[in-house]
Design a protein around this motif. Structure first.
Motif, PDB file in Angstrom:
ATOM      1  N   TYR A 170     -75.859 -13.250  -9.397  1.00  0.00           N
ATOM      2  CA  TYR A 170     -75.481 -14.136  -8.308  1.00  0.00           C
ATOM      3  C   TYR A 170     -74.462 -15.135  -8.829  1.00  0.00           C
ATOM      4  N   ARG A 171     -73.753 -15.779  -7.919  1.00  0.00           N
ATOM      5  CA  ARG A 171     -72.841 -16.828  -8.338  1.00  0.00           C
ATOM      6  C   ARG A 171     -72.848 -17.963  -7.318  1.00  0.00           C
ATOM      7  N   GLN A 172     -72.506 -19.153  -7.795  1.00  0.00           N
ATOM      8  CA  GLN A 172     -72.448 -20.330  -6.945  1.00  0.00           C
ATOM      9  C   GLN A 172     -71.275 -21.199  -7.357  1.00  0.00           C
ATOM     10  N   ALA A 173     -70.369 -21.413  -6.422  1.00  0.00           N
ATOM     11  CA  ALA A 173     -69.252 -22.323  -6.612  1.00  0.00           C
ATOM     12  C   ALA A 173     -69.642 -23.699  -6.089  1.00  0.00           C
ATOM     13  N   PRO A 174     -69.007 -24.776  -6.581  1.00  0.00           N
ATOM     14  CA  PRO A 174     -69.349 -26.122  -6.114  1.00  0.00           C
ATOM     15  C   PRO A 174     -69.245 -26.247  -4.600  1.00  0.00           C
ATOM     16  N   GLY A 175     -70.284 -26.809  -3.981  1.00  0.00           N
ATOM     17  CA  GLY A 175     -70.304 -27.008  -2.545  1.00  0.00           C
ATOM     18  C   GLY A 175     -70.577 -25.770  -1.726  1.00  0.00           C
ATOM     19  N   LYS A 176     -70.836 -24.646  -2.380  1.00  0.00           N
ATOM     20  CA  LYS A 176     -71.069 -23.394  -1.669  1.00  0.00           C
ATOM     21  C   LYS A 176     -72.463 -22.859  -1.968  1.00  0.00           C
ATOM     22  N   GLU A 177     -72.916 -21.959  -1.118  1.00  0.00           N
ATOM     23  CA  GLU A 177     -74.216 -21.348  -1.265  1.00  0.00           C
ATOM     24  C   GLU A 177     -74.189 -20.275  -2.346  1.00  0.00           C
ATOM     25  N   ARG A 178     -75.323 -20.105  -3.017  1.00  0.00           N
ATOM     26  CA  ARG A 178     -75.437 -19.038  -3.993  1.00  0.00           C
ATOM     27  C   ARG A 178     -75.363 -17.687  -3.283  1.00  0.00           C
TER      28      ARG A 178
ATOM     29  N   ASN B 208     -87.278 -14.160 -10.976  1.00  0.00           N
ATOM     30  CA  ASN B 208     -86.934 -15.085 -12.049  1.00  0.00           C
ATOM     31  C   ASN B 208     -85.429 -15.303 -12.080  1.00  0.00           C
ATOM     32  N   TRP B 209     -85.034 -16.462 -12.601  1.00  0.00           N
ATOM     33  CA  TRP B 209     -83.622 -16.854 -12.683  1.00  0.00           C
ATOM     34  C   TRP B 209     -83.259 -17.337 -14.072  1.00  0.00           C
ATOM     35  N   GLY B 210     -82.045 -17.035 -14.492  1.00  0.00           N
ATOM     36  CA  GLY B 210     -81.496 -17.610 -15.696  1.00  0.00           C
ATOM     37  C   GLY B 210     -80.886 -18.975 -15.423  1.00  0.00           C
ATOM     38  N   GLN B 211     -80.363 -19.595 -16.461  1.00  0.00           N
ATOM     39  CA  GLN B 211     -79.814 -20.945 -16.351  1.00  0.00           C
ATOM     40  C   GLN B 211     -78.355 -20.969 -15.905  1.00  0.00           C
ATOM     41  N   GLY B 212     -77.697 -19.839 -15.958  1.00  0.00           N
ATOM     42  CA  GLY B 212     -76.321 -19.729 -15.507  1.00  0.00           C
ATOM     43  C   GLY B 212     -75.303 -19.812 -16.624  1.00  0.00           C
ATOM     44  N   THR B 213     -74.152 -19.200 -16.392  1.00  0.00           N
ATOM     45  CA  THR B 213     -73.025 -19.275 -17.310  1.00  0.00           C
ATOM     46  C   THR B 213     -71.748 -19.477 -16.497  1.00  0.00           C
ATOM     47  N   GLN B 214     -70.899 -20.384 -16.959  1.00  0.00           N
ATOM     48  CA  GLN B 214     -69.708 -20.775 -16.206  1.00  0.00           C
ATOM     49  C   GLN B 214     -68.572 -19.790 -16.423  1.00  0.00           C
ATOM     50  N   VAL B 215     -68.002 -19.319 -15.321  1.00  0.00           N
ATOM     51  CA  VAL B 215     -66.784 -18.511 -15.336  1.00  0.00           C
ATOM     52  C   VAL B 215     -65.706 -19.286 -14.602  1.00  0.00           C
ATOM     53  N   THR B 216     -64.608 -19.550 -15.287  1.00  0.00           N
ATOM     54  CA  THR B 216     -63.484 -20.254 -14.687  1.00  0.00           C
ATOM     55  C   THR B 216     -62.244 -19.387 -14.788  1.00  0.00           C
TER      56      THR B 216
ATOM     57  N   SER C 223     -59.830  -7.714 -13.159  1.00  0.00           N
ATOM     58  CA  SER C 223     -58.907  -8.225 -12.138  1.00  0.00           C
ATOM     59  C   SER C 223     -59.410  -9.524 -11.529  1.00  0.00           C
ATOM     60  N   LEU C 224     -59.777 -10.451 -12.381  1.00  0.00           N
ATOM     61  CA  LEU C 224     -60.395 -11.693 -11.926  1.00  0.00           C
ATOM     62  C   LEU C 224     -59.425 -12.536 -11.111  1.00  0.00           C
ATOM     63  N   LYS C 225     -59.983 -13.196 -10.102  1.00  0.00           N
ATOM     64  CA  LYS C 225     -59.241 -14.058  -9.198  1.00  0.00           C
ATOM     65  C   LYS C 225     -59.788 -15.472  -9.278  1.00  0.00           C
ATOM     66  N   ALA C 226     -58.995 -16.431  -8.822  1.00  0.00           N
ATOM     67  CA  ALA C 226     -59.438 -17.817  -8.807  1.00  0.00           C
ATOM     68  C   ALA C 226     -60.723 -17.983  -8.001  1.00  0.00           C
ATOM     69  N   GLU C 227     -60.882 -17.194  -6.939  1.00  0.00           N
ATOM     70  CA  GLU C 227     -62.070 -17.268  -6.098  1.00  0.00           C
ATOM     71  C   GLU C 227     -63.339 -16.806  -6.806  1.00  0.00           C
ATOM     72  N   ASP C 228     -63.205 -16.174  -7.961  1.00  0.00           N
ATOM     73  CA  ASP C 228     -64.363 -15.757  -8.741  1.00  0.00           C
ATOM     74  C   ASP C 228     -64.941 -16.900  -9.569  1.00  0.00           C
ATOM     75  N   THR C 229     -64.253 -18.031  -9.606  1.00  0.00           N
ATOM     76  CA  THR C 229     -64.728 -19.185 -10.365  1.00  0.00           C
ATOM     77  C   THR C 229     -66.067 -19.660  -9.813  1.00  0.00           C
ATOM     78  N   ALA C 230     -67.078 -19.703 -10.668  1.00  0.00           N
ATOM     79  CA  ALA C 230     -68.427 -20.075 -10.254  1.00  0.00           C
ATOM     80  C   ALA C 230     -69.333 -20.083 -11.472  1.00  0.00           C
ATOM     81  N   VAL C 231     -70.536 -20.609 -11.283  1.00  0.00           N
ATOM     82  CA  VAL C 231     -71.606 -20.401 -12.238  1.00  0.00           C
ATOM     83  C   VAL C 231     -72.297 -19.096 -11.857  1.00  0.00           C
ATOM     84  N   TYR C 232     -72.421 -18.201 -12.815  1.00  0.00           N
ATOM     85  CA  TYR C 232     -73.035 -16.903 -12.592  1.00  0.00           C
ATOM     86  C   TYR C 232     -74.458 -16.904 -13.119  1.00  0.00           C
TER      87      TYR C 232
END
Length: 115
Positions: A37-45, A104-112, A84-93
């Protein structure tokens, strides 16, 4: 204790590639469905990709043809190959495991993705 530990997040240029890894412990990995899953700032997971215990995969429309989810049961690890990463892929994964009603959930890893 259940633990899902993501790694591989980084700063990458548009058009580049990354591979995320999620190492699981405290679960019977081979019988769990796994997801990214991914979550960008201000957006839903949102669900990015999932893979069943039998290897059936599903992808969000936004990543189809670019991302590939896979699992290595011998290593208790699920991967997300991102091309083929795009700017819109920026999120915590976030890594997710599911077995019936257990989740269960992990703590997340940042992709910018930025130039």
């Amino acid at each position: 204790q259940v633990q899902l530990v993501e790694s591989g997040g980084d700063l990458v240029q548009p058009g580049g590639s990354l591979r995320l890894s999620c190492a699981a412990s405290g679960i019977i990995f081979a019988i769990n469905a796994m997801g990214w899953y991914r979550q960008a700032p201000g957006k839903e997971r949102e669900l990015v990709a999932s893979i069943s215990n039998g290897g059936t995969t599903n992808y969000a429309d936004s990543v189809k043809g670019r991302f590939t989810i896979s699992r290595d049961n011998a290593k208790n690890t699920v991967y997300l190959q991102m091309n083929s990463l795009k700017a819109e892929d920026t999120a915590v994964y976030y890594c997710n495991s599911r077995l019936g009603s257990f989740e269960n959930w992990g703590q997340g890893t940042q992709v910018t993705v930025s130039s």
